[in-house]
Design a protein around this motif. Structure first.
Motif, PDB file in Angstrom:
ATOM      1  N   LYS A  48       0.843  -1.195   0.000  1.00 55.67           N
ATOM      2  CA  LYS A  48       0.000   0.000   0.000  1.00 55.67           C
ATOM      3  C   LYS A  48       0.877   1.242   0.000  1.00 55.67           C
ATOM      4  O   LYS A  48       2.028   1.193   0.378  1.00 55.67           O
ATOM      5  CB  LYS A  48      -0.903   0.015   1.225  1.00 55.67           C
ATOM      6  CG  LYS A  48      -1.952  -1.071   1.211  1.00 55.67           C
ATOM      7  CD  LYS A  48      -2.899  -0.934   2.360  1.00 55.67           C
ATOM      8  CE  LYS A  48      -3.960  -2.010   2.282  1.00 55.67           C
ATOM      9  NZ  LYS A  48      -4.932  -1.874   3.344  1.00 55.67           N
ATOM     10  N   GLY A  49       0.290   2.343  -0.426  1.00 55.74           N
ATOM     11  CA  GLY A  49       1.004   3.609  -0.417  1.00 55.74           C
ATOM     12  C   GLY A  49       1.536   3.963  -1.784  1.00 55.74           C
ATOM     13  O   GLY A  49       1.211   3.336  -2.791  1.00 55.74           O
ATOM     14  N   THR A  50       2.367   4.975  -1.838  1.00 58.18           N
ATOM     15  CA  THR A  50       2.910   5.430  -3.111  1.00 58.18           C
ATOM     16  C   THR A  50       4.242   4.755  -3.400  1.00 58.18           C
ATOM     17  O   THR A  50       4.842   4.142  -2.522  1.00 58.18           O
ATOM     18  CB  THR A  50       3.110   6.950  -3.097  1.00 58.18           C
ATOM     19  OG1 THR A  50       4.030   7.265  -2.057  1.00 58.18           O
ATOM     20  CG2 THR A  50       1.801   7.682  -2.891  1.00 58.18           C
ATOM     21  N   GLY A  51       4.680   4.881  -4.651  1.00 59.00           N
ATOM     22  CA  GLY A  51       5.966   4.320  -5.037  1.00 59.00           C
ATOM     23  C   GLY A  51       5.865   2.983  -5.730  1.00 59.00           C
ATOM     24  O   GLY A  51       6.868   2.432  -6.163  1.00 59.00           O
ATOM     25  N   TRP A  52       4.671   2.441  -5.878  1.00 56.88           N
ATOM     26  CA  TRP A  52       4.485   1.153  -6.541  1.00 56.88           C
ATOM     27  C   TRP A  52       3.954   1.394  -7.943  1.00 56.88           C
ATOM     28  O   TRP A  52       3.296   2.383  -8.226  1.00 56.88           O
ATOM     29  CB  TRP A  52       3.512   0.263  -5.750  1.00 56.88           C
ATOM     30  CG  TRP A  52       3.960   0.095  -4.338  1.00 56.88           C
ATOM     31  CD1 TRP A  52       3.445   0.689  -3.234  1.00 56.88           C
ATOM     32  CD2 TRP A  52       5.061  -0.683  -3.896  1.00 56.88           C
ATOM     33  NE1 TRP A  52       4.130   0.325  -2.125  1.00 56.88           N
ATOM     34  CE2 TRP A  52       5.142  -0.528  -2.503  1.00 56.88           C
ATOM     35  CE3 TRP A  52       5.996  -1.500  -4.530  1.00 56.88           C
ATOM     36  CZ2 TRP A  52       6.115  -1.152  -1.738  1.00 56.88           C
ATOM     37  CZ3 TRP A  52       6.951  -2.126  -3.767  1.00 56.88           C
ATOM     38  CH2 TRP A  52       7.011  -1.956  -2.399  1.00 56.88           C
ATOM     39  N   TYR A  53       4.210   0.479  -8.827  1.00 58.31           N
ATOM     40  CA  TYR A  53       3.834   0.620 -10.231  1.00 58.31           C
ATOM     41  C   TYR A  53       2.338   0.898 -10.396  1.00 58.31           C
ATOM     42  O   TYR A  53       1.950   1.769 -11.151  1.00 58.31           O
ATOM     43  CB  TYR A  53       4.217  -0.646 -11.001  1.00 58.31           C
ATOM     44  CG  TYR A  53       3.771  -0.609 -12.439  1.00 58.31           C
ATOM     45  CD1 TYR A  53       4.482   0.109 -13.388  1.00 58.31           C
ATOM     46  CD2 TYR A  53       2.616  -1.265 -12.849  1.00 58.31           C
ATOM     47  CE1 TYR A  53       4.074   0.170 -14.700  1.00 58.31           C
ATOM     48  CE2 TYR A  53       2.200  -1.212 -14.161  1.00 58.31           C
ATOM     49  CZ  TYR A  53       2.936  -0.491 -15.074  1.00 58.31           C
ATOM     50  OH  TYR A  53       2.515  -0.432 -16.364  1.00 58.31           O
ATOM     51  N   THR A  55       0.147   2.287  -8.438  1.00 62.06           N
ATOM     52  CA  THR A  55      -0.352   3.580  -7.986  1.00 62.06           C
ATOM     53  C   THR A  55       0.287   4.761  -8.687  1.00 62.06           C
ATOM     54  O   THR A  55      -0.334   5.801  -8.843  1.00 62.06           O
ATOM     55  CB  THR A  55      -0.138   3.755  -6.471  1.00 62.06           C
ATOM     56  OG1 THR A  55       1.264   3.633  -6.185  1.00 62.06           O
ATOM     57  CG2 THR A  55      -0.925   2.744  -5.681  1.00 62.06           C
ATOM     58  N   ASP A  56       1.542   4.618  -9.123  1.00 54.38           N
ATOM     59  CA  ASP A  56       2.248   5.788  -9.645  1.00 54.38           C
ATOM     60  C   ASP A  56       2.580   5.731 -11.130  1.00 54.38           C
ATOM     61  O   ASP A  56       2.635   6.760 -11.779  1.00 54.38           O
ATOM     62  CB  ASP A  56       3.559   5.994  -8.885  1.00 54.38           C
ATOM     63  CG  ASP A  56       3.314   6.378  -7.439  1.00 54.38           C
ATOM     64  OD1 ASP A  56       2.191   6.794  -7.119  1.00 54.38           O
ATOM     65  OD2 ASP A  56       4.241   6.237  -6.630  1.00 54.38           O
ATOM     66  N   TYR A  57       2.822   4.561 -11.685  1.00 58.75           N
ATOM     67  CA  TYR A  57       3.367   4.488 -13.034  1.00 58.75           C
ATOM     68  C   TYR A  57       2.437   3.865 -14.067  1.00 58.75           C
ATOM     69  O   TYR A  57       2.675   3.999 -15.248  1.00 58.75           O
ATOM     70  CB  TYR A  57       4.684   3.706 -13.019  1.00 58.75           C
ATOM     71  CG  TYR A  57       5.662   4.271 -12.024  1.00 58.75           C
ATOM     72  CD1 TYR A  57       6.232   5.520 -12.233  1.00 58.75           C
ATOM     73  CD2 TYR A  57       5.986   3.579 -10.878  1.00 58.75           C
ATOM     74  CE1 TYR A  57       7.111   6.054 -11.315  1.00 58.75           C
ATOM     75  CE2 TYR A  57       6.868   4.100  -9.964  1.00 58.75           C
ATOM     76  CZ  TYR A  57       7.437   5.334 -10.186  1.00 58.75           C
ATOM     77  OH  TYR A  57       8.305   5.860  -9.280  1.00 58.75           O
TER      78      TYR A  57
END
Length: 104
Positions: A48-53, A55-57
């Motif tokens: 969970k959270g930001t920085g993972w494919y 959620t962000d990419y």
């Protein structure tokens, strides 16, 4: 610590045990003293959270490419039906309107 699942080969009993990764696996059923076998099960591990494919990419603009073929057919039939409905409405409006006559 992870939860390991075991099944007894003699009584088919099911155990869930919290163990350290470094601990030896259990071999004897506590109920019937039969042989235990370690099971492989799904994990509930979620990033969970930001920085993972995801959620962000991941590209969100090309979501139609990921839609199933049946979903694409459903979408195209809806747009075709909407276009036919608009065309029919324009034809009805054109036939209902009478030419304006101005008297001077």
């Amino acid at each position: 610590m992870p939860i390991y699942e075991y099944v007894c080969e003699k009584c088919n009993g099911h155990l869930e045990i919290i163990q350290k990764i470094t601990e030896e696996p259990l071999t004897t059923c506590p109920d019937c003293k039969g042989q235990l076998k370690k099971m492989i099960s799904n994990t509930s591990f979620v990033l969970k959270g930001t920085g993972w494919y995801v959620t962000d990419y991941a590209s969100k603009k090309d979501s139609s490419a990921k839609a199933s073929p049946s979903q694409k057919r459903k979408d195209s039939s809806t747009t075709t039906a909407e276009a036919a409905s608009r065309k029919k409405n324009r034809q009805l409006q054109a036939s209902d309107s009478s030419p304006c006559s101005y008297s001077v």
